[in-house]
Design a protein around this motif. Structure first.
Motif, PDB file in Angstrom:
ATOM      1  N   CYS A   1       0.883  -1.080  -0.041  1.00 28.32           N
ATOM      2  CA  CYS A   1      -0.057   0.064   0.015  1.00 28.32           C
ATOM      3  C   CYS A   1       0.866   1.283   0.045  1.00 28.32           C
ATOM      4  CB  CYS A   1      -0.866  -0.207   1.067  1.00 28.32           C
ATOM      5  SG  CYS A   1      -1.925   1.392   1.419  1.00 28.32           S
TER       6      CYS A   1
ATOM      7  N   TYR B   1      -2.411   5.802  -1.592  1.00 27.92           N
ATOM      8  CA  TYR B   1      -2.983   6.590  -2.895  1.00 27.92           C
ATOM      9  C   TYR B   1      -4.369   7.147  -2.255  1.00 27.92           C
ATOM     10  CZ  TYR B   1       0.870   5.155  -5.930  1.00 27.92           C
ATOM     11  OH  TYR B   1       2.046   4.766  -6.448  1.00 27.92           O
ATOM     12  N   GLY B   2      -5.070   6.134  -1.707  1.00 30.47           N
ATOM     13  CA  GLY B   2      -6.479   6.433  -1.098  1.00 30.47           C
ATOM     14  C   GLY B   2      -7.448   6.146  -2.148  1.00 30.47           C
TER      15      GLY B   2
ATOM     16  N   CYS C   1      -8.858   3.525  -2.741  1.00 29.45           N
ATOM     17  CA  CYS C   1      -9.704   2.637  -2.066  1.00 29.45           C
ATOM     18  C   CYS C   1     -10.825   3.098  -1.330  1.00 29.45           C
ATOM     19  CB  CYS C   1      -9.132   1.446  -1.396  1.00 29.45           C
ATOM     20  SG  CYS C   1      -7.828   2.202  -0.099  1.00 29.45           S
TER      21      CYS C   1
ATOM     22  N   CYS D   1      -7.065  -0.016  -6.803  1.00 29.04           N
ATOM     23  CA  CYS D   1      -5.798   0.232  -6.188  1.00 29.04           C
ATOM     24  C   CYS D   1      -4.728   0.108  -7.209  1.00 29.04           C
ATOM     25  CB  CYS D   1      -5.662  -0.967  -4.997  1.00 29.04           C
ATOM     26  SG  CYS D   1      -4.251  -0.865  -4.190  1.00 29.04           S
TER      27      CYS D   1
HETATM   28  S1  SF4 Z   1      -5.772   2.175  -3.103  1.00 31.07           S
HETATM   29 FE1  SF4 Z   1      -5.966   1.770  -0.652  1.00 31.07          FE
HETATM   30  S2  SF4 Z   1      -4.784  -0.047  -0.568  1.00 31.07           S
HETATM   31 FE2  SF4 Z   1      -4.380   0.585  -2.562  1.00 31.07          FE
HETATM   32  S3  SF4 Z   1      -2.426   1.600  -2.165  1.00 31.07           S
HETATM   33 FE3  SF4 Z   1      -4.169   3.273  -2.123  1.00 31.07          FE
HETATM   34  S4  SF4 Z   1      -4.733   3.358   0.117  1.00 31.07           S
HETATM   35 FE4  SF4 Z   1      -3.233   1.752  -0.441  1.00 31.07          FE
END
Ligand code: SF4
Length: 83
Positions: free
Chosen positions: A10, A13-14, A16, A53
């Motif tokens: 992880c 990136y946010g 999710c 993600c």
């Molecule tokens: S989408 Fe969620 S799980 Fe994937 S890197 Fe970003 S914060 Fe982490």
């Protein structure tokens, strides 16, 4: 369903959180918090989050199954239809 996030992968990136805000949230500025066992009704949201993600850190499994990597298409067994 079971939900596992590989926090080593992880990158915060946010994506999710945008895709499934009832399941994922920020715990502190860059630390992700999530529901390990979300209701099956949230599956669509969780699948969307897994697809969003960028580093494929999210894995989804059924409650009594081993957690498998989320696939873009459903992996349902094909049953012959009875008439
Ligand atoms: S989408 Fe969620 S799980 Fe994937 S890197 Fe970003 S914060 Fe982490």
């Amino acid at each position: 369903m079971k939900l596992v996030v590989d926090l080593n992968k992880c990158q915060s990136y946010g994506q999710c959180i945008y895709a499934a805000p009832t399941v994922f949230r920020w715990h502190s500025e860059e630390s992700l918090e999530f529901n390990y066992n979300p209701d099956d009704g949230l599956r669509q949201q969780v699948e969307r989050a897994a697809a969003a993600c960028p580093v494929q850190a999210i894995r989804i499994g059924r409650s009594n199954e081993q957690v498998a990597t989320a696939q873009p298409s459903a992996q349902e067994a094909h049953h012959d239809e009875e008439e």
